[in-house]
Design a protein around this motif. Structure first.
Motif, PDB file in Angstrom:
ATOM      1  N   LEU A 178      39.735  19.156   3.489  1.00 18.81           N
ATOM      2  CA  LEU A 178      40.452  17.949   3.411  1.00 18.81           C
ATOM      3  C   LEU A 178      41.412  17.482   2.290  1.00 18.81           C
ATOM      4  N   GLU A 179      41.733  18.622   1.603  1.00 23.33           N
ATOM      5  CA  GLU A 179      43.084  19.296   0.669  1.00 23.33           C
ATOM      6  C   GLU A 179      43.865  19.328   1.221  1.00 23.33           C
ATOM      7  N   GLN A 180      43.980  19.950   2.435  1.00 22.76           N
ATOM      8  CA  GLN A 180      45.360  20.668   3.594  1.00 22.76           C
ATOM      9  C   GLN A 180      45.125  19.893   5.246  1.00 22.76           C
TER      10      GLN A 180
ATOM     11  N   PRO B 283      36.331  18.502   8.290  1.00 20.46           N
ATOM     12  CA  PRO B 283      36.448  19.304   9.741  1.00 20.46           C
ATOM     13  C   PRO B 283      35.385  18.612  10.304  1.00 20.46           C
ATOM     14  N   THR B 284      35.276  18.425  11.339  1.00 24.70           N
ATOM     15  CA  THR B 284      34.093  19.009  12.770  1.00 24.70           C
ATOM     16  C   THR B 284      34.684  18.907  13.517  1.00 24.70           C
ATOM     17  N   GLY B 285      33.509  19.292  14.689  1.00 20.17           N
ATOM     18  CA  GLY B 285      33.435  19.698  16.123  1.00 20.17           C
ATOM     19  C   GLY B 285      34.454  21.296  16.050  1.00 20.17           C
ATOM     20  N   ALA B 286      34.836  21.159  16.912  1.00 18.27           N
ATOM     21  CA  ALA B 286      35.442  22.773  17.251  1.00 18.27           C
ATOM     22  C   ALA B 286      36.612  23.281  15.581  1.00 18.27           C
ATOM     23  N   VAL B 287      36.257  22.237  15.080  1.00 21.83           N
ATOM     24  CA  VAL B 287      37.601  22.953  14.010  1.00 21.83           C
ATOM     25  C   VAL B 287      37.076  23.804  13.377  1.00 21.83           C
TER      26      VAL B 287
END
Length: 206
Positions: A77-79, A84-88
């Motif tokens: 989230l910071e970057q 991050p969700t799904g394929a991330v």
């Protein structure tokens, strides 16, 4: 019950807005197979009151009972400015798992790496980067990861929180889910719900 799997975030947004306009919420709830409903921009667009109670299925969610999940989510989230969700999450975790396999094989030879992956049960250590996704990793004779999970989360107060399976849950599911009117999320009679897509240059040209 409404089960759905919209591939695009726009479809999910329009679906939700249409349900609100009709002031219709299925008594069996809304359960969907990830897709656009899991996209962070879905929540940003429809708002937490509209998303409240919707169930989403995937292999992982930022709020899950796994070590390192919260730290990884905060870092991402910071970057990147989104969770991050799904394929991330899966791509990130498998990249680090591949690194561990290469180091164990002491080679970049694909056959040697594949043999390590087939015969090793990977267990997390102090520097493991993939443990936020799986407690450990092993593959069966067909090449399928035996620890791959199906996880169900529910939108609660603006967050996708894992509610099943119990071993990974961080909250109890809200059930039954209040309808739009009961939660104050339904438009009043005659109210126009603005669709951001209509403000695009293309839409205005039409």
């Amino acid at each position: 019950m409404r089960c759905s799997c919209f591939a695009t975030t726009n479809d999910c947004i329009l679906f939700t807005k249409q349900m609100q306009e009709l002031d219709y919420y299925p008594k069996g709830g809304i359960v969907n197979l990830g897709g656009g409903f899991a996209d962070p921009t879905y929540l940003d667009t429809v708002g937490k009151e509209a998303a409240q109670g919707i169930f989403v299925t995937s292999d992982w969610f930022p709020k899950i009972n796994l070590p390192g999940a919260e730290e990884f989510s905060s870092y991402f989230l910071e970057q990147q400015g989104i969770l991050p969700t799904g394929a991330v999450n899966t791509n990130y975790a498998t990249t680090w798992l591949l690194k561990d396999a290469i180091e164990k094989a002491c080679s970049t030879d694909p056959k040697k790496i594949a043999e390590v992956l087939r015969t090793t049960t990977f267990k997390p250590g102090p520097d493991t980067k993939w443990a936020f996704q799986w407690p450990e990793v092993a593959f069966d004779e067909t090449g399928k990861m035996t620890q791959m999970n199906t996880v169900i989360a529910q939108y609660q107060d603006g967050n996708q929180v894992t509610v099943w399976p119990e071993s990974l849950a961080v909250a109890k599911p809200i059930w039954p889910v209040p309808n739009w009117t009961e939660r104050g999320a339904a438009p009043t009679t005659g109210e126009t719900v603005e669709d951001p897509a209509l403000a695009s240059d293309y839409s205005q040209a039409l």
